[in-house]
Design an enzyme around this catalytic site. Structure first.
Site, PDB file in Angstrom:
ATOM      1  N   ASP A 252      -2.176  66.052 -61.373  1.00  0.00           N
ATOM      2  CA  ASP A 252      -3.102  65.130 -60.704  1.00  0.00           C
ATOM      3  C   ASP A 252      -4.288  64.776 -61.590  1.00  0.00           C
ATOM      4  OD1 ASP A 252      -3.852  63.469 -58.667  1.00  0.00           O
ATOM      5  OD2 ASP A 252      -4.771  65.013 -57.429  1.00  0.00           O
TER       6      ASP A 252
ATOM      7  N   THR B 215      -1.391  60.791 -58.083  1.00  0.00           N
ATOM      8  CA  THR B 215      -2.097  59.562 -57.765  1.00  0.00           C
ATOM      9  C   THR B 215      -1.344  58.466 -58.500  1.00  0.00           C
ATOM     10  OG1 THR B 215      -4.110  60.852 -57.595  1.00  0.00           O
ATOM     11  CG2 THR B 215      -4.371  58.469 -57.847  1.00  0.00           C
TER      12      THR B 215
ATOM     13  N   ALA C 253      -8.298  65.173 -49.134  1.00  0.00           N
ATOM     14  CA  ALA C 253      -7.308  64.890 -48.096  1.00  0.00           C
ATOM     15  C   ALA C 253      -7.445  65.842 -46.908  1.00  0.00           C
ATOM     16  CB  ALA C 253      -5.924  64.988 -48.701  1.00  0.00           C
TER      17      ALA C 253
ATOM     18  N   ASP D 166      -9.581  70.650 -58.730  1.00  0.00           N
ATOM     19  CA  ASP D 166      -8.524  70.229 -57.805  1.00  0.00           C
ATOM     20  C   ASP D 166      -7.120  70.606 -58.280  1.00  0.00           C
ATOM     21  OD1 ASP D 166      -7.053  69.220 -55.806  1.00  0.00           O
ATOM     22  OD2 ASP D 166      -7.631  67.131 -56.047  1.00  0.00           O
TER      23      ASP D 166
ATOM     24  N   LYS E  58      -6.877  62.606 -63.211  1.00  0.00           N
ATOM     25  CA  LYS E  58      -7.532  61.313 -62.936  1.00  0.00           C
ATOM     26  C   LYS E  58      -9.039  61.551 -63.067  1.00  0.00           C
ATOM     27  CE  LYS E  58      -7.376  62.225 -57.959  1.00  0.00           C
ATOM     28  NZ  LYS E  58      -7.078  61.737 -56.633  1.00  0.00           N
TER      29      LYS E  58
ATOM     30  N   ASN F 101     -10.964  63.948 -60.796  1.00  0.00           N
ATOM     31  CA  ASN F 101     -10.762  65.401 -60.895  1.00  0.00           C
ATOM     32  C   ASN F 101     -11.328  65.995 -62.179  1.00  0.00           C
ATOM     33  OD1 ASN F 101      -9.590  65.514 -58.426  1.00  0.00           O
ATOM     34  ND2 ASN F 101      -7.482  65.444 -59.167  1.00  0.00           N
TER      35      ASN F 101
ATOM     36  N   GLY G 254     -10.224  68.026 -46.269  1.00  0.00           N
ATOM     37  CA  GLY G 254     -11.561  68.456 -45.867  1.00  0.00           C
ATOM     38  C   GLY G 254     -12.602  68.135 -46.921  1.00  0.00           C
TER      39      GLY G 254
HETATM   40  N1  LIG Z   1     -16.370  72.852 -58.313  1.00  0.00           N
HETATM   41  C1  LIG Z   1     -16.893  71.693 -57.949  1.00  0.00           C
HETATM   42  N2  LIG Z   1     -18.171  71.390 -58.267  1.00  0.00           N
HETATM   43  C2  LIG Z   1     -18.697  70.199 -57.911  1.00  0.00           C
HETATM   44  N3  LIG Z   1     -18.019  69.259 -57.230  1.00  0.00           N
HETATM   45  C3  LIG Z   1     -16.752  69.491 -56.879  1.00  0.00           C
HETATM   46  C4  LIG Z   1     -16.119  70.720 -57.222  1.00  0.00           C
HETATM   47  N4  LIG Z   1     -14.858  70.685 -56.759  1.00  0.00           N
HETATM   48  C5  LIG Z   1     -14.704  69.489 -56.166  1.00  0.00           C
HETATM   49  N5  LIG Z   1     -15.840  68.768 -56.219  1.00  0.00           N
HETATM   50  C6  LIG Z   1     -16.057  67.422 -55.675  1.00  0.00           C
HETATM   51  O1  LIG Z   1     -15.282  67.230 -54.509  1.00  0.00           O
HETATM   52  C7  LIG Z   1     -14.304  66.210 -54.711  1.00  0.00           C
HETATM   53  C8  LIG Z   1     -13.055  66.544 -53.932  1.00  0.00           C
HETATM   54  O2  LIG Z   1     -12.549  67.776 -54.406  1.00  0.00           O
HETATM   55  P1  LIG Z   1     -11.002  67.999 -54.615  1.00  0.00           P
HETATM   56  O3  LIG Z   1     -10.456  66.900 -55.474  1.00  0.00           O
HETATM   57  O4  LIG Z   1     -10.780  69.385 -55.066  1.00  0.00           O
HETATM   58  O5  LIG Z   1     -10.493  67.796 -53.120  1.00  0.00           O
HETATM   59  P2  LIG Z   1      -9.076  67.316 -52.642  1.00  0.00           P
HETATM   60  O6  LIG Z   1      -9.055  67.537 -51.170  1.00  0.00           O
HETATM   61  O7  LIG Z   1      -8.016  67.976 -53.392  1.00  0.00           O
HETATM   62  O8  LIG Z   1      -9.146  65.783 -53.004  1.00  0.00           O
HETATM   63  P3  LIG Z   1      -7.953  64.765 -53.149  1.00  0.00           P
HETATM   64  O9  LIG Z   1      -7.308  64.705 -51.823  1.00  0.00           O
HETATM   65  O10 LIG Z   1      -8.657  63.489 -53.555  1.00  0.00           O
HETATM   66  O11 LIG Z   1      -7.074  65.258 -54.249  1.00  0.00           O
HETATM   67  C9  LIG Z   1     -14.135  66.145 -56.223  1.00  0.00           C
HETATM   68  O12 LIG Z   1     -13.630  64.905 -56.637  1.00  0.00           O
HETATM   69  C10 LIG Z   1     -15.567  66.407 -56.688  1.00  0.00           C
HETATM   70  O13 LIG Z   1     -16.360  65.268 -56.587  1.00  0.00           O
END
Ligand SMILES: Nc1ncnc2c1ncn2[C@@H]1O[C@H](COP(=O)(O)OP(=O)(O)OP(=O)(O)O)[C@@H](O)[C@H]1O
Length: 550
Positions: free
Chosen positions: A289, A343, A149, A307, A291, A294, A151
């Site tokens: 969260d 979600t 959401a 996440d 799903k 995550n 970045g």
């Molecule tokens: N430590 C990690 N290692 C590898 N990939 C990762 C890692 N952390 C996050 N990702 C990848 O990046 C995606 C987005 O990360 P994250 O869910 O933390 O972001 P977010 O901004 O909180 O997303 P959302 O808004 O969907 O909740 C994850 O679904 C995963 O594919």
């Protein structure tokens, strides 16, 4: 997903009251007459799941990424009072208005204090010296792994050690600008509807609190099934979390490949997620969260939760507790939350309804995750949370469960997916068989429980579906180190990020932000355009922690 259980399969009812058929597929209902164990038997004459899958569209076509919805994205939370003001796209008015209102809120100060005071990984001291803070210049971007959401998440290489990390970036502007502003700005540039000041303040306050919560919670945790945070820092435009890189990709990605998973595989992931959730709950944290997006798989195929943007450290503050009337839950092991976030397809009904909830909501989400892995989609789907809530409410007997699942799986789903949180399996309480310690008044409580007959008292870890799990080894992390998981991701080169969607890995990570890399002096007060509200975000894990995990 391949198989629409909640709508398409509900039309034709044949001989047995408890089994519905549609297109020849029998489905059973959770929570039907016999609540303990649904009484359906496998019928060889009926179409198998494989046969059914082959007649359907491919799972890739149906599976869609489910974005976490934050507060303002849920219509039920839309503020009642709104006023119309005239601002243009990218107007600085919004930011400056918000930031000036917020720079010195008590919660800001509390958050900042928290960052200074709680910097410790369980059992470890964290090196918080400003001189050890990393900067964006230390890391070379390699490719995009995912997008959230606020970045992108980028695979980066430490220029000095050549170690790989996942760098989660959060744009400050995205956090500071109200979701309603963003939505409305998209629609009409000059005459947009914004929420009242109080609501904006509250929403912004929560977004900032959550940003800090992710960094603070992760910096305090060490668990084999939870992603590790090594550094955090910020510059003029962004906040950065330098996380352990989990190269096996999202469980979502593997579900897309496989469609559905074998029951033993599902039980294994259920056990790993449960260990992580139980650990969080024991540390006073509700995850909120869960799903497949995550849940990441590491190089050995073990599940790692990532996440923590919506996670919340619980409070026992009595003024924050509206469940005092909730006599089925014991006071000492609950904390009550109200924010409608998560979600929708995986969120517990009480969250979607805007009711008070507690850590038990995570076990409902686990039920949805299991269902998704077994069936190919979560129990209720829809374009927005209202549709999902309607479906849950209409479905008096609970979600439909396909006949072909084992009795054990049906039983597990039945108990986790109870709409009524007081009837749902209280997994935290019935986690494992503990040695009996007789306490004063304990007998009375037990008798009361027996009479009420509502709570399931079987221990979670002893459930039939977990018969192959070595819980002791899993909980200590020994299993994760010594054994491969059921799906071992193919990794030929860690830098290729082969297990991540090309939708992301082909994305550009260059964004040309003028302010990127301009460091923030932690102790300096900033102007309105560079609010000081993120002060205290920077963090570095202790040397021994870094060593242990590399
Ligand atoms: N430590 C990690 N290692 C590898 N990939 C990762 C890692 N952390 C996050 N990702 C990848 O990046 C995606 C987005 O990360 P994250 O869910 O933390 O972001 P977010 O901004 O909180 O997303 P959302 O808004 O969907 O909740 C994850 O679904 C995963 O594919």
């Amino acid at each position: 997903m391949v198989f629409s259980l909640d709508e398409e399969l509900s039309n034709v009812t044949l001989h047995d009251d408890d089994v519905n058929y549609n297109n020849g597929i029998p489905v059973t209902k959770l929570g039907s007459k016999n609540e303990d164990l649904p009484s359906f038997e496998f019928n060889d004459n009926l179409m198998t799941m494989d046969e059914h899958l082959n007649t359907q569209t491919s799972p890739e076509e149906k599976r869609t990424r489910r974005r976490s919805s934050v507060l303002a994205k849920f219509p039920v939370l839309s503020p009642v009072h709104t006023r119309r003001v005239s601002i243009s796209n990218n107007s600085p008015n919004v930011v400056s208005h918000l930031t000036s209102s917020f720079r010195n809120t008590p919660s800001d100060i509390a958050v900042q204090k928290e960052n200074i005071n709680t910097g410790s990984i369980i059992g470890e001291a964290i090196d918080m010296r400003p001189t050890t803070v990393r900067t964006i210049q230390d890391f070379k971007p390699i490719r995009v792994l995912g997008k959230g959401a606020y970045g992108k998440v980028i695979l980066v290489k430490d220029k000095y050690s050549t170690k790989l990390y996942a760098m989660k970036q959060l744009k400050k502007a995205e956090i500071l600008i109200n979701d309603n502003d963003k939505k409305n700005t998209d629609k009409e540039n000059d005459n947009i509807e914004v929420t009242d000041e109080l609501t904006m303040r509250r929403d912004l306050d929560k977004r900032i609190e959550r940003t800090f919560a992710e960094r603070t919670i992760l910096s305090q945790l060490e668990h084999p099934n939870i992603v590790k945070l090594f550094y955090s820092f910020h510059d003029q435009s962004k906040l950065y979390l330098i996380l352990q890189y989990i190269p096996g990709g999202e469980l979502f990605y593997h579900l897309k490949e496989h469609g559905t998973l074998e029951e033993d595989t599902v039980a294994f992931y259920a056990a790993e997620v449960s260990c992580a959730l139980k650990f969080l709950h024991d540390n006073g944290i509700v995850y909120r969260d869960l799903k497949p997006e995550n849940c990441l798989l590491n190089q050995r195929g073990h599940l790692v939760l990532t996440d923590f943007g919506l996670s919340k450290k619980g409070t026992t503050d009595p003024t924050n507790d509206s469940t005092s009337s909730d006599s089925d839950l014991e006071k000492d092991d609950i904390y009550t939350l109200h924010s409608i976030i998560g979600t929708p397809e995986y969120a517990a009904p009480e969250i979607l309804q805007g009711l008070a909830y507690n850590k038990n909501c995570d076990w409902y989400s686990l039920g949805c995750l299991l269902y998704d892995m077994l069936v190919g989609k979560p129990p209720y789907t829809g374009n927005n949370h209202k549709v999902i809530l309607n479906k849950i409410q209409k479905d008096k007997q609970g979600p439909r469960i396909p006949y072909y699942l084992s009795e054990g799986m049906k039983d597990m789903l039945n108990w986790l997916l109870k709409k009524d949180k007081t009837k749902r399996w209280d997994v935290d309480r019935y986690w494992r068989e503990e040695p009996i310690v007789k306490q004063k008044g304990a007998n009375n409580n037990n008798n009361k429980k027996k009479k009420a007959g509502k709570q399931r008292v079987t221990k979670f870890q002893s459930h039939f579906i977990f018969r192959k799990i070595n819980w002791k080894e899993m909980e200590t992390g020994y299993l994760q180190k010594t054994t491969l998981g059921p799906i071992v991701p193919i990794i030929t080169d860690w830098e290729l990020a082969e297990n991540f969607d090309t939708e992301f890995t082909s994305m550009s990570f260059e964004e040309n932000h003028m302010d990127d890399g301009i460091p923030i002096a932690e102790n300096k007060n900033h102007s309105l355009t560079t609010p000081d509200i993120f002060k205290g975000f920077s963090f570095k894990a202790s040397g021994s922690y870094l060593e242990r995990h590399f």
